[in-house]
Design a protein around this motif. Structure first.
Motif, mmCIF file in Angstrom:
data_model
loop_
_atom_site.group_PDB
_atom_site.id
_atom_site.type_symbol
_atom_site.label_atom_id
_atom_site.label_comp_id
_atom_site.label_asym_id
_atom_site.label_seq_id
_atom_site.Cartn_x
_atom_site.Cartn_y
_atom_site.Cartn_z
ATOM 1 N N LEU A 9 -13.231 12.033 3.105
ATOM 2 C CA LEU A 9 -13.489 10.913 2.204
ATOM 3 C C LEU A 9 -12.389 10.780 1.149
ATOM 4 C CD1 LEU A 9 -17.359 11.191 1.615
ATOM 5 C CD2 LEU A 9 -16.123 9.509 3.011
ATOM 6 N N SER A 10 -11.959 11.924 0.613
ATOM 7 C CA SER A 10 -10.964 11.835 -0.452
ATOM 8 C C SER A 10 -9.599 11.414 0.101
ATOM 9 C CB SER A 10 -10.873 13.140 -1.232
ATOM 10 O OG SER A 10 -10.286 14.143 -0.450
ATOM 11 N N TYR A 11 -9.245 11.947 1.283
ATOM 12 C CA TYR A 11 -7.997 11.488 1.909
ATOM 13 C C TYR A 11 -8.080 10.008 2.237
ATOM 14 C CZ TYR A 11 -4.940 15.461 2.576
ATOM 15 O OH TYR A 11 -4.039 16.462 2.375
ATOM 16 N N GLY A 12 -9.248 9.635 2.758
ATOM 17 C CA GLY A 12 -9.439 8.224 3.085
ATOM 18 C C GLY A 12 -9.273 7.346 1.861
ATOM 19 N N GLY A 13 -9.901 7.756 0.759
ATOM 20 C CA GLY A 13 -9.795 6.988 -0.475
ATOM 21 C C GLY A 13 -8.357 6.888 -0.954
ATOM 22 N N LEU A 14 -7.659 8.017 -0.880
ATOM 23 C CA LEU A 14 -6.274 8.059 -1.339
ATOM 24 C C LEU A 14 -5.387 7.112 -0.525
ATOM 25 C CD1 LEU A 14 -4.341 9.532 -3.263
ATOM 26 C CD2 LEU A 14 -3.925 11.175 -1.419
ATOM 27 N N TYR A 15 -5.520 7.211 0.810
ATOM 28 C CA TYR A 15 -4.702 6.351 1.677
ATOM 29 C C TYR A 15 -5.155 4.900 1.553
ATOM 30 C CZ TYR A 15 -2.248 10.247 3.793
ATOM 31 O OH TYR A 15 -1.431 11.321 3.987
ATOM 32 N N GLY A 16 -6.444 4.705 1.278
ATOM 33 C CA GLY A 16 -6.941 3.346 1.041
ATOM 34 C C GLY A 16 -6.269 2.722 -0.177
ATOM 35 N N LEU A 17 -6.103 3.518 -1.239
ATOM 36 C CA LEU A 17 -5.426 3.023 -2.450
ATOM 37 C C LEU A 17 -3.974 2.662 -2.155
ATOM 38 C CD1 LEU A 17 -6.661 5.443 -5.271
ATOM 39 C CD2 LEU A 17 -7.400 3.101 -4.825
ATOM 40 N N ALA A 18 -3.308 3.535 -1.394
ATOM 41 C CA ALA A 18 -1.902 3.272 -1.062
ATOM 42 C C ALA A 18 -1.797 1.999 -0.221
ATOM 43 C CB ALA A 18 -1.308 4.460 -0.314
ATOM 44 N N ALA A 19 -2.701 1.867 0.760
ATOM 45 C CA ALA A 19 -2.643 0.706 1.648
ATOM 46 C C ALA A 19 -2.979 -0.579 0.893
ATOM 47 C CB ALA A 19 -3.601 0.897 2.823
ATOM 48 N N LEU A 20 -3.913 -0.488 -0.047
ATOM 49 C CA LEU A 20 -4.274 -1.681 -0.820
ATOM 50 C C LEU A 20 -3.089 -2.156 -1.663
ATOM 51 C CD1 LEU A 20 -6.436 -3.707 -1.614
ATOM 52 C CD2 LEU A 20 -7.175 -2.133 -3.405
ATOM 53 N N GLY A 21 -2.354 -1.198 -2.226
ATOM 54 C CA GLY A 21 -1.164 -1.555 -3.004
ATOM 55 C C GLY A 21 -0.146 -2.296 -2.153
ATOM 56 N N ILE A 22 0.029 -1.819 -0.923
ATOM 57 C CA ILE A 22 0.960 -2.483 -0.004
ATOM 58 C C ILE A 22 0.400 -3.841 0.423
ATOM 59 C CG2 ILE A 22 1.996 -2.332 2.287
ATOM 60 C CD1 ILE A 22 2.008 0.763 1.838
ATOM 61 N N GLY A 23 -0.919 -3.860 0.700
ATOM 62 C CA GLY A 23 -1.562 -5.083 1.175
ATOM 63 C C GLY A 23 -1.542 -6.213 0.153
ATOM 64 N N LEU A 24 -1.676 -5.861 -1.116
ATOM 65 C CA LEU A 24 -1.657 -6.877 -2.177
ATOM 66 C C LEU A 24 -0.345 -7.658 -2.164
ATOM 67 C CD1 LEU A 24 -3.085 -5.244 -5.410
ATOM 68 C CD2 LEU A 24 -3.699 -7.476 -4.500
ATOM 69 N N VAL A 25 0.752 -6.914 -2.114
ATOM 70 C CA VAL A 25 2.060 -7.556 -2.133
ATOM 71 C C VAL A 25 2.299 -8.299 -0.820
ATOM 72 C CG1 VAL A 25 4.536 -7.105 -2.103
ATOM 73 C CG2 VAL A 25 3.103 -6.027 -3.822
ATOM 74 N N PHE A 26 1.877 -7.681 0.286
ATOM 75 C CA PHE A 26 2.032 -8.372 1.563
ATOM 76 C C PHE A 26 1.275 -9.687 1.546
ATOM 77 C CE2 PHE A 26 0.860 -9.673 5.772
ATOM 78 C CZ PHE A 26 2.066 -9.603 6.429
ATOM 79 N N GLY A 27 0.069 -9.662 0.982
ATOM 80 C CA GLY A 27 -0.766 -10.861 0.952
ATOM 81 C C GLY A 27 -0.070 -12.042 0.304
ATOM 82 N N VAL A 28 0.455 -11.842 -0.891
ATOM 83 C CA VAL A 28 1.004 -12.991 -1.599
ATOM 84 C C VAL A 28 2.422 -13.341 -1.202
ATOM 85 C CG1 VAL A 28 -0.473 -12.848 -3.618
ATOM 86 C CG2 VAL A 28 1.659 -11.579 -3.579
ATOM 87 N N MET A 29 3.179 -12.407 -0.624
ATOM 88 C CA MET A 29 4.534 -12.830 -0.250
ATOM 89 C C MET A 29 4.997 -12.392 1.124
ATOM 90 S SD MET A 29 6.954 -10.779 -2.932
ATOM 91 C CE MET A 29 8.388 -11.617 -2.267
#
Ligand code: ATP
Ligand code: MG
Lengths: 290, 241
Positions: A9-29
């Protein structure tokens, strides 16, 4: 057993945070930002360098510094490439990534710098026979809090509405008055904040930072965003979670054969993509940037 | 003074020039049509006015000030709104969220709630689908949503790119009926339309575009003259309708 689940769960959460950071920028540009790893690295450097000022101040400096570097990337490089295609953006982000890695090497040296960040994170809590690490619990709490916070922001605020609109159809969003530079700038700032959170957890686990500190997790988080479905923030977080949790589970089940974890992970990734080529959560409104 | 005055506008995509001579005058509250065959550059022309396509030369004066080269998000705030071809609503968002996005382009944020109430009065169907995902609306409803979303910014000039595309004749009647109401409320309108007769019956003037040029301006009287219309439309005398 409980520890295995908590780790996943904690690894999942950590990688989820990293992926969300990448996804946010990918989303808008529509930029796959490889330099996200260097944001994670600067967060870790800042924390280790300033830890003598006390943890709270150190965290504030790391978050502010990482967000500032993210914004600087956008203003100095990506903003100038607005009219360029996705491949140019991709290569530019490689360039930024390598430039920053070399800069860290020159400024901080190529060897790891160590520092004790929040040593209490590595302690254990005992429940009768079973012991669990404090770090895993705190990571889960941190990830949940940040994911919930981001979700609230994206789903319930005007800025979030504009980010969602810009992510699905940037041109139309602009025609309605959504300020492109502002929305992209904030997406970078948020991705910087998320990168700093990832840096905090990683640096407490590893106790040191080197120029390539963020590379590994960024590549895996990128895989997560693809599995989750490019263009969907929920998908990115979920995909990142899936990759992180899978890696953690593979590591514990494979025991001495854990060197093969990545082999198995990528076999699973290929299977998932064969079954659902557009990711777990495909965004129907996802549109190529014109 | 005209509301919009455009002269010698040129635009394209990359090195390919598409619009060679775009010109138009629109008076406050007027409804002007634009017709022309596929690929004539109609959408490019509107895009250049709205700022989503970058003009390479020419002049665009809106309410007396030059807006050429300005960003789309700034142009909509000045009161020039475009409903792009193919509706372009956000299908993942709800009807209300789509309308709220339209508020982004308002200069005066104070009247936001009132503006949304007014457009839902104009399009009652939107009120009954408020919380629904916009992608679940029918084609005609989506078109109405796209128009309503542009209207909440209270534009002085509303540009519609083929609002009738893919709609049945009765729905087209509805949409054009609403255009009349919008016009009565004092908003000027430019409509791009494939069906020349349809638009010429409601527009005070209709421009005919071909190969990137505005070739002719027809009045309502000209619409009754088949040969004149066909000549302007196809550049020959033949009648294809
Ligand atoms: N985004 C784009 N990139 C490159 N070329 C484009 C783009 N959009 C349009 N074109 C080209 O510009 C020319 C004019 O297109 P435009 O869409 O302006 O015509 P139109 O009159 O609106 O046609 P239609 O009636 O089919 O909507 C076409 O040849 C088209 O191929
Ligand atoms: Mg068109």
């Amino acid at each position: 057993m409980i520890q295995t689940i908590l780790d996943a769960l904690s690894y999942g959460g950590l990688y989820g945070l990293a992926a969300l950071g990448i996804g946010l920028v990918f989303g808008v540009m529509r930029l796959v930002n490889f330099a996200h790893g260097e944001l994670i690295a600067i967060g870790a450097y800042l924390m280790i360098i300033t830890i003598d000022l006390g943890l709270p101040l150190s965290i504030i400096i790391a978050v502010a510094g990482t967000a500032a570097l993210a914004l600087l990337m956008e203003l100095s490089v990506f903003k100038r490439l607005r009219l360029a295609g996705p491949s140019v953006l991709l290569i530019a982000s490689f360039g930024v990534s390598i430039f920053l890695q070399r800069s860290y090497e020159i400024i901080f040296g190529a060897l790891p710098i160590s520092g004790q960040i929040a040593p209490w994170m590595s302690g254990v809590i005992e429940f009768g026979d079973t012991t669990i690490t404090r770090g895993s619990i705190l990571t889960i709490i941190l990830a949940l809090a940040l994911l919930a916070g981001m979700r609230f922001l994206v789903e319930n605020t005007t800025l979030g509405l504009q980010i969602r609109a810009a992510s699905s159809d940037f041109q139309t969003a602009r025609l309605l008055g959504v300020r492109s530079n502002y929305v992209i700038g904030t997406a970078f700032v948020f991705s910087g904040v998320l990168a700093a959170a990832v840096a905090f957890v990683l640096v407490t686990q590893r106790g040191s930072v080197d120029p390539l500190f963020g590379v590994n997790i960024t590549i895996l988080a990128l895989v997560g965003t693809v599995i989750g479905g490019l263009g969907s923030l929920q998908g990115a977080a979920l995909g990142g979670f899936a990759v992180g949790a899978t890696i953690s589970l593979l590591n514990s089940f494979l025991g001495n054969y854990r060197v093969y974890s990545y082999t198995w992970l990528f076999i699973l990734v290929i299977i998932v993509l064969l079954i659902r080529p557009s990711g777990l959560i495909s965004n129907k409104a996802f549109k190529e940037r014109a | 003074m005209s509301l919009l005055s455009v002269r010698g506008l040129q635009a394209g995509y990359g090195k390919v020039q598409v619009l060679f001579n775009g010109h138009i005058e629109v008076e406050p509250g007027e409804l002007v049509g634009i017709v022309g065959p596929n690929g004539a550059g109609k959408s490019t022309f509107l895009g250049a006015l709205a700022g989503s396509v970058r003009p390479s030369s020419g002049s665009i004066e809106f309410q007396g000030t030059s807006i050429r080269g300005r960003k789309p998000e700034d142009i909509v705030r000045l009161g020039l709104a475009l409903v792009p071809e193919g509706r372009a609503i956000f299908t993942d968002l709800t009807v209300t969220e789509n309308l709220r996005l339209g508020l982004t382009g308002r200069r005066d944020k104070s009247g936001s709630a009132k503006a949304i109430a007014e457009v839902t009065e104009l399009f009652p169907v939107l009120a009954s689908h408020r919380g629904h995902q916009a992608g679940l609306l029918s084609g005609g409803q989506q078109q109405q949503l796209a128009i309503a979303r542009a209207l909440v910014s209270e534009p002085k000039l509303l540009m519609l790119d083929e609002p009738s595309l893919g709609l049945s004749p009765t729905v087209i009647q509805d949409v054009f009926g609403v255009l009349n109401k919008i016009q009565e409320l004092g908003t000027a309108i430019i409509v791009v339309e494939q069906r020349a007769h349809l638009i010429m019956s409601v527009a005070s003037r209709t421009l005919v575009m071909r190969e990137g040029h505005v070739r002719a301006t027809l009045t309502r009287e000209d619409a009754r003259d088949e040969t004149k219309l066909a000549a302007a439309y196809f550049g020959t005398g033949e009648d294809r309708e």
